[in-house]
Motif scaffolding. Structure first.
Motif, PDB file in Angstrom:
ATOM      1  N   ASN A  69      11.995  -7.836  18.102  1.00  0.00           N
ATOM      2  CA  ASN A  69      11.571  -9.234  18.232  1.00  0.00           C
ATOM      3  C   ASN A  69      10.076  -9.371  18.447  1.00  0.00           C
ATOM      4  O   ASN A  69       9.424  -8.472  18.977  1.00  0.00           O
ATOM      5  N   LYS A  70       9.569 -10.498  18.047  1.00  0.00           N
ATOM      6  CA  LYS A  70       8.169 -10.846  18.279  1.00  0.00           C
ATOM      7  C   LYS A  70       8.125 -11.890  19.387  1.00  0.00           C
ATOM      8  O   LYS A  70       8.503 -13.046  19.178  1.00  0.00           O
ATOM      9  N   TRP A  71       7.716 -11.477  20.572  1.00  0.00           N
ATOM     10  CA  TRP A  71       7.657 -12.402  21.699  1.00  0.00           C
ATOM     11  C   TRP A  71       6.319 -13.127  21.727  1.00  0.00           C
ATOM     12  O   TRP A  71       5.281 -12.549  21.388  1.00  0.00           O
ATOM     13  N   ASN A  72       6.350 -14.366  22.177  1.00  0.00           N
ATOM     14  CA  ASN A  72       5.115 -15.119  22.348  1.00  0.00           C
ATOM     15  C   ASN A  72       4.520 -14.917  23.740  1.00  0.00           C
ATOM     16  O   ASN A  72       3.323 -15.098  23.924  1.00  0.00           O
ATOM     17  N   PHE A  73       5.345 -14.545  24.717  1.00  0.00           N
ATOM     18  CA  PHE A  73       4.822 -14.235  26.044  1.00  0.00           C
ATOM     19  C   PHE A  73       4.388 -12.768  26.089  1.00  0.00           C
ATOM     20  O   PHE A  73       4.864 -11.935  25.328  1.00  0.00           O
ATOM     21  N   ALA A  74       3.456 -12.464  26.989  1.00  0.00           N
ATOM     22  CA  ALA A  74       2.943 -11.095  27.102  1.00  0.00           C
ATOM     23  C   ALA A  74       3.942 -10.186  27.804  1.00  0.00           C
ATOM     24  O   ALA A  74       4.200  -9.067  27.355  1.00  0.00           O
ATOM     25  N   LYS A  75       4.489 -10.664  28.918  1.00  0.00           N
ATOM     26  CA  LYS A  75       5.516  -9.890  29.620  1.00  0.00           C
ATOM     27  C   LYS A  75       6.327 -10.816  30.513  1.00  0.00           C
ATOM     28  O   LYS A  75       5.864 -11.904  30.894  1.00  0.00           O
ATOM     29  N   ALA A  76       7.529 -10.386  30.839  1.00  0.00           N
ATOM     30  CA  ALA A  76       8.405 -11.138  31.737  1.00  0.00           C
ATOM     31  C   ALA A  76       8.916 -10.203  32.824  1.00  0.00           C
ATOM     32  O   ALA A  76       9.160  -9.024  32.568  1.00  0.00           O
ATOM     33  N   ARG A  77       9.076 -10.746  34.026  1.00  0.00           N
ATOM     34  CA  ARG A  77       9.566  -9.956  35.136  1.00  0.00           C
ATOM     35  C   ARG A  77      10.564 -10.773  35.963  1.00  0.00           C
ATOM     36  O   ARG A  77      10.527 -12.008  35.970  1.00  0.00           O
ATOM     37  N   ALA A  78      11.451 -10.058  36.671  1.00  0.00           N
ATOM     38  CA  ALA A  78      12.433 -10.690  37.552  1.00  0.00           C
ATOM     39  C   ALA A  78      12.738  -9.738  38.697  1.00  0.00           C
ATOM     40  O   ALA A  78      12.988  -8.555  38.458  1.00  0.00           O
ATOM     41  N   PRO A  79      12.729 -10.208  39.936  1.00  0.00           N
ATOM     42  CA  PRO A  79      13.009  -9.320  41.067  1.00  0.00           C
ATOM     43  C   PRO A  79      14.465  -8.900  41.194  1.00  0.00           C
ATOM     44  O   PRO A  79      14.758  -7.869  41.779  1.00  0.00           O
ATOM     45  N   PHE A  80      15.398  -9.692  40.609  1.00  0.00           N
ATOM     46  CA  PHE A  80      16.826  -9.415  40.800  1.00  0.00           C
ATOM     47  C   PHE A  80      17.592  -9.314  39.488  1.00  0.00           C
ATOM     48  O   PHE A  80      17.131  -9.777  38.444  1.00  0.00           O
ATOM     49  N   VAL A  81      18.775  -8.719  39.587  1.00  0.00           N
ATOM     50  CA  VAL A  81      19.728  -8.667  38.480  1.00  0.00           C
ATOM     51  C   VAL A  81      20.687  -9.852  38.633  1.00  0.00           C
ATOM     52  O   VAL A  81      21.138 -10.147  39.744  1.00  0.00           O
ATOM     53  N   PHE A  82      21.008 -10.499  37.551  1.00  0.00           N
ATOM     54  CA  PHE A  82      21.848 -11.691  37.594  1.00  0.00           C
ATOM     55  C   PHE A  82      23.324 -11.308  37.699  1.00  0.00           C
ATOM     56  O   PHE A  82      24.076 -11.314  36.734  1.00  0.00           O
ATOM     57  N   LYS A  83      23.719 -10.985  38.914  1.00  0.00           N
ATOM     58  CA  LYS A  83      25.104 -10.627  39.174  1.00  0.00           C
ATOM     59  C   LYS A  83      25.367 -10.743  40.676  1.00  0.00           C
ATOM     60  O   LYS A  83      24.434 -10.833  41.483  1.00  0.00           O
TER      61      LYS A  83
END
Length: 256
Positions: A69-83
């Motif tokens: 994929n070609k993302w438009n954002f540079a990077k994404a982060r999240a502190p938690f896992v969705f569960k």
């Protein structure tokens, strides 16, 4: 005895000895920085793709999705896992009228903000259509962004509008979500004038990163309006939906 009990209860009201765990509700020390007791567990997103930040199930640096994929954002982060408890907390924040959880959970976003070098000129958020926001009463992404802004000392601005009302994306695959969000956002205006974002680094806040379609479309609109860079920070990332392998950075199709 009854008099002493009354005095003790009155003291607790005006001079509380602690705060409540947002998961189980038991008292925890007031000086404790995080609003979760030692018995309750929020699963950390420790193994993640270095681009999209999604929780990963194998070893390597970049997920297959970020290779394709070609993302438009540079990077994404999240502190938690969705569960588990994280999923339940986010559902309470979104659907349970528990707006206060945004303040409690923003401390984790603040840690991720500095840990992953997401320092920005402006913090913003994924907007909600006015009809949906009126029905819910608030936009959970906006609440998280504004609480984070106050903690890290970066201005929070409403940069985008959701211009097309659509049903929830829940249950849709990546292709369906991409199609559903295309051309559904526009740059917001305040008092008839858009916020100046040209050459600015923007941090986009949301609650959960799933396929990335929504934040990617938001990032596209912001970049088209002149933003220098868009990064993404969410409370949680989906887990187990991608397999990973080592991918060279030069192989990634990322729009910087």
């Amino acid at each position: 005895m009854e008099k002493q009990k009354f005095i003790d209860e009155l003291t607790d009201v005006f001079f509380p000895g602690g705060i409540k765990c947002i998961v189980c509700g038991i008292d925890i020390p007031k000086e404790k920085r995080f609003p979760v007791c030692s018995k309750c567990c929020l699963e950390n997103n420790d193994i993640y793709c270095l681009t999209c930040g999604r929780n990963a199930v194998a070893s390597g640096q970049y997920c297959l999705s970020c290779k394709d994929n070609k993302w438009n954002f540079a990077k994404a982060r999240a502190p938690f896992v969705f569960k588990g408890e994280v999923k339940r907390l986010i559902h309470r924040l979104k659907y349970g009228n528990c707006k206060y959880l945004a303040r409690e959970l923003s401390v984790y976003l603040a840690d991720a903000y500095f840990e992953h070098s997401l320092m920005s000129d402006i913090i913003s958020f994924v907007p909600m259509h006015s009809k949906k926001q009126k029905r819910r009463g608030y936009n959970q992404a906006e609440e998280l962004a504004r609480c984070l802004s106050q903690t890290v000392g970066c201005s929070c601005e409403k940069l985008l509008l959701k211009t097309v009302f659509a049903k929830s994306n829940a249950g849709q695959n990546s292709e369906q979500r991409l199609a559903a969000v295309k051309d559904t956002f526009s740059v917001a205006e305040s008092e008839g004038k858009a916020v100046e974002i040209k050459n600015k680094r923007i941090l986009l806040v949301d609650d959960v990163f799933t396929t990335g379609a929504t934040v990617n479309e938001c990032a596209r609109v912001l970049l088209s309006a002149g933003a220098a860079e868009v990064n993404v920070l969410t409370l949680a990332s989906v887990s187990g939906s991608i397999k990973r392998k080592s991918v060279k950075l030069s192989d990634l199709k990322i729009n910087n």
